[in-house]
Design a protein around this motif. Structure first.
Motif, PDB file in Angstrom:
ATOM      1  N   GLN A 105       1.034  -1.237   0.052  1.00  0.00           N
ATOM      2  CA  GLN A 105       0.055   0.042   0.009  1.00  0.00           C
ATOM      3  C   GLN A 105       0.884   1.349   0.020  1.00  0.00           C
ATOM      4  O   GLN A 105       2.016   1.040   0.316  1.00  0.00           O
ATOM      5  CB  GLN A 105      -0.809   0.074   1.068  1.00  0.00           C
ATOM      6  N   ASP A 128       2.469   5.533   4.501  1.00  0.00           N
ATOM      7  CA  ASP A 128       1.669   6.334   5.416  1.00  0.00           C
ATOM      8  C   ASP A 128       2.487   7.498   5.987  1.00  0.00           C
ATOM      9  O   ASP A 128       2.750   7.561   7.256  1.00  0.00           O
ATOM     10  CB  ASP A 128       0.865   5.811   6.505  1.00  0.00           C
ATOM     11  N   GLY A 129       3.254   8.126   5.117  1.00  0.00           N
ATOM     12  CA  GLY A 129       4.217   9.296   5.977  1.00  0.00           C
ATOM     13  C   GLY A 129       5.807   8.683   5.636  1.00  0.00           C
ATOM     14  O   GLY A 129       6.014   7.727   4.854  1.00  0.00           O
ATOM     15  N   ASN A 157       4.440   1.496  11.458  1.00  0.00           N
ATOM     16  CA  ASN A 157       3.572   2.516  10.840  1.00  0.00           C
ATOM     17  C   ASN A 157       3.263   2.544   9.635  1.00  0.00           C
ATOM     18  O   ASN A 157       2.624   3.550   9.003  1.00  0.00           O
ATOM     19  CB  ASN A 157       3.647   3.709  11.680  1.00  0.00           C
ATOM     20  N   LYS A 168       5.567   3.410   7.139  1.00  0.00           N
ATOM     21  CA  LYS A 168       5.873   4.654   6.714  1.00  0.00           C
ATOM     22  C   LYS A 168       7.135   4.327   5.605  1.00  0.00           C
ATOM     23  O   LYS A 168       7.876   3.251   5.772  1.00  0.00           O
ATOM     24  CB  LYS A 168       6.565   5.652   7.587  1.00  0.00           C
TER      25      LYS A 168
END
Length: 116
Positions: A24, A27-28, A81, A83
């Motif tokens: 995916q 996320d940062g 997370n 990232k």
């Protein structure tokens, strides 16, 4: 007033400087400094103890402890997370050639570059 930060010595900048999740979109992003990368490389990959790592990087052992701890926290943040992890920046000196103390180091960046 704190002391000015001492420039850290690193063997070389990594050839691959960006890692990201593939399942995916990230996320940062987390930025790992070159000195943090070098501490992780020396301690976890090359199996140096923190004192030897400090000598190689030209800093004190407590500085290496702080750098290494910050690096591991950033790597964990990226993994847990989802990232991206980018390796970049920091006040470092890159060695220009193989140093005498690296003569027997199999993974010395200068030995690897000579073989390419």
């Amino acid at each position: 007033m704190s002391r000015p930060e001492k420039c850290r010595q690193i063997c070389s900048k990594p050839k691959i400087r960006h890692f990201a999740p593939t399942q995916q979109p990230p996320d940062g992003e987390v930025v790992l400094g070159f000195d943090e990368y070098e501490a992780v490389r020396l301690i976890d990959y090359e199996q140096y103890d923190q004192t030897a790592c400090a000598e190689k990087m030209g800093v004190g052992r407590t500085t290496v402890t702080r750098i290494y701890s910050a690096a591991r926290k950033k790597i964990a943040d990226a993994m847990v997370n989802g990232k991206a992890l980018r390796i970049d920046g920091g006040d470092v000196i890159v060695c220009a050639r193989m140093r005498p103390e690296c003569r027997d180091v199999v993974n010395c960046c200068h030995r690897v570059e000579q073989m390419d």
